[in-house]
Design a protein around this motif. Structure first.
Motif, PDB file in Angstrom:
ATOM      1  N   ILE A   1       0.840  -1.193   0.000  1.00  0.00           N
ATOM      2  CA  ILE A   1       0.000   0.000   0.000  1.00  0.00           C
ATOM      3  C   ILE A   1       0.876   1.244   0.000  1.00  0.00           C
ATOM      4  O   ILE A   1       0.564   2.235  -0.655  1.00  0.00           O
ATOM      5  CB  ILE A   1      -0.968  -0.029   1.188  1.00  0.00           C
ATOM      6  N   ILE A   2       1.985   1.162   0.739  1.00  0.00           N
ATOM      7  CA  ILE A   2       2.966   2.247   0.728  1.00  0.00           C
ATOM      8  C   ILE A   2       4.355   1.652   0.556  1.00  0.00           C
ATOM      9  O   ILE A   2       4.581   0.469   0.815  1.00  0.00           O
ATOM     10  CB  ILE A   2       2.937   3.095   2.025  1.00  0.00           C
ATOM     11  N   ASP A   3       5.265   2.487   0.117  1.00  0.00           N
ATOM     12  CA  ASP A   3       6.698   2.203   0.183  1.00  0.00           C
ATOM     13  C   ASP A   3       7.250   3.101   1.274  1.00  0.00           C
ATOM     14  O   ASP A   3       6.899   4.277   1.354  1.00  0.00           O
ATOM     15  CB  ASP A   3       7.409   2.535  -1.130  1.00  0.00           C
ATOM     16  N   ALA A   4       8.088   2.549   2.125  1.00  0.00           N
ATOM     17  CA  ALA A   4       8.780   3.328   3.150  1.00  0.00           C
ATOM     18  C   ALA A   4      10.259   3.253   2.810  1.00  0.00           C
ATOM     19  O   ALA A   4      10.782   2.173   2.540  1.00  0.00           O
ATOM     20  CB  ALA A   4       8.514   2.759   4.530  1.00  0.00           C
ATOM     21  N   PHE A   5      10.925   4.386   2.771  1.00  0.00           N
ATOM     22  CA  PHE A   5      12.320   4.399   2.366  1.00  0.00           C
ATOM     23  C   PHE A   5      13.093   5.448   3.137  1.00  0.00           C
ATOM     24  O   PHE A   5      12.518   6.338   3.749  1.00  0.00           O
ATOM     25  CB  PHE A   5      12.444   4.627   0.855  1.00  0.00           C
TER      26      PHE A   5
ATOM     27  N   GLY B   1      19.288   9.315   5.619  1.00  0.00           N
ATOM     28  CA  GLY B   1      19.373   8.628   6.894  1.00  0.00           C
ATOM     29  C   GLY B   1      18.083   8.623   7.695  1.00  0.00           C
ATOM     30  O   GLY B   1      18.029   8.091   8.782  1.00  0.00           O
ATOM     31  N   ARG B   2      17.040   9.218   7.141  1.00  0.00           N
ATOM     32  CA  ARG B   2      15.752   9.260   7.845  1.00  0.00           C
ATOM     33  C   ARG B   2      14.868   8.129   7.349  1.00  0.00           C
ATOM     34  O   ARG B   2      14.904   7.754   6.192  1.00  0.00           O
ATOM     35  CB  ARG B   2      15.076  10.614   7.604  1.00  0.00           C
ATOM     36  N   ASN B   3      14.055   7.591   8.244  1.00  0.00           N
ATOM     37  CA  ASN B   3      13.222   6.442   7.925  1.00  0.00           C
ATOM     38  C   ASN B   3      11.763   6.821   7.724  1.00  0.00           C
ATOM     39  O   ASN B   3      10.909   5.962   7.671  1.00  0.00           O
ATOM     40  CB  ASN B   3      13.329   5.423   9.064  1.00  0.00           C
ATOM     41  N   ASN B   4      11.467   8.080   7.617  1.00  0.00           N
ATOM     42  CA  ASN B   4      10.074   8.518   7.595  1.00  0.00           C
ATOM     43  C   ASN B   4       9.680   9.095   6.237  1.00  0.00           C
ATOM     44  O   ASN B   4       9.089  10.153   6.143  1.00  0.00           O
ATOM     45  CB  ASN B   4       9.813   9.537   8.697  1.00  0.00           C
ATOM     46  N   ASN B   5      10.003   8.378   5.180  1.00  0.00           N
ATOM     47  CA  ASN B   5       9.646   8.803   3.839  1.00  0.00           C
ATOM     48  C   ASN B   5       8.716   7.761   3.245  1.00  0.00           C
ATOM     49  O   ASN B   5       9.058   6.575   3.220  1.00  0.00           O
ATOM     50  CB  ASN B   5      10.902   8.966   2.990  1.00  0.00           C
ATOM     51  N   TYR B   6       7.558   8.187   2.781  1.00  0.00           N
ATOM     52  CA  TYR B   6       6.537   7.259   2.323  1.00  0.00           C
ATOM     53  C   TYR B   6       6.003   7.677   0.969  1.00  0.00           C
ATOM     54  O   TYR B   6       5.909   8.865   0.659  1.00  0.00           O
ATOM     55  CB  TYR B   6       5.371   7.215   3.317  1.00  0.00           C
ATOM     56  N   GLU B   7       5.612   6.660   0.197  1.00  0.00           N
ATOM     57  CA  GLU B   7       4.974   6.893  -1.087  1.00  0.00           C
ATOM     58  C   GLU B   7       3.852   5.865  -1.250  1.00  0.00           C
ATOM     59  O   GLU B   7       4.057   4.678  -0.955  1.00  0.00           O
ATOM     60  CB  GLU B   7       5.990   6.772  -2.212  1.00  0.00           C
ATOM     61  N   PHE B   8       2.693   6.303  -1.704  1.00  0.00           N
ATOM     62  CA  PHE B   8       1.548   5.401  -1.854  1.00  0.00           C
ATOM     63  C   PHE B   8       1.601   4.662  -3.171  1.00  0.00           C
ATOM     64  O   PHE B   8       2.009   5.208  -4.198  1.00  0.00           O
ATOM     65  CB  PHE B   8       0.239   6.191  -1.736  1.00  0.00           C
ATOM     66  N   ASN B   9       1.144   3.397  -3.136  1.00  0.00           N
ATOM     67  CA  ASN B   9       1.086   2.553  -4.330  1.00  0.00           C
ATOM     68  C   ASN B   9      -0.340   2.239  -4.746  1.00  0.00           C
ATOM     69  O   ASN B   9      -0.540   1.464  -5.659  1.00  0.00           O
ATOM     70  CB  ASN B   9       1.825   1.235  -4.059  1.00  0.00           C
ATOM     71  N   VAL B  10      -1.314   2.819  -4.067  1.00  0.00           N
ATOM     72  CA  VAL B  10      -2.723   2.520  -4.380  1.00  0.00           C
ATOM     73  C   VAL B  10      -3.318   3.634  -5.219  1.00  0.00           C
ATOM     74  O   VAL B  10      -2.819   4.716  -5.281  1.00  0.00           O
ATOM     75  CB  VAL B  10      -3.578   2.294  -3.115  1.00  0.00           C
TER      76      VAL B  10
END
Length: 87
Positions: free
Chosen positions: A70-74, A78-87
């Motif tokens: 549903i999302i990609d987290a990347f 160095g930060r872990n709070n990056n999201y992109e939706f796949n829906v």
């Protein structure tokens, strides 16, 4: 045609695989989504504060959202709070 953020929100609400907490976390991330880039950058403590969920609950929800594609987290810088939706 519906705006992109409405289409994504509808897909999240209609996904029977998701628990209530997972839906709330996904919608919180969506609220932070940049409409031009499609990316969202909320910190997990921010998600906790806005959803009133604990950090372990938010982490589990994000993991499930990634597993279900549903999302990609990347990481970015160095930060872990990056999201992109796949829906």
């Amino acid at each position: 045609m519906k705006p992109e953020h409405i289409r994504i929100a509808d897909a999240i609400w209609d996904d029977d695989r998701l628990t209530t907490n997972e839906k709330i976390v996904a919608l919180c991330i969506l609220k932070h989504r940049n409409n031009k880039t499609g990316k969202a950058f909320p910190k997990q403590p921010t998600i906790c504060r806005k959803t009133k969920l604990s950090l372990p609950t938010v982490k589990r929800a994000v993991k499930t959202l990634v597993t279900l594609n549903i999302i990609d987290a990347f990481k970015l810088g160095g930060r872990n709070n990056n999201y992109e939706f796949n829906v």
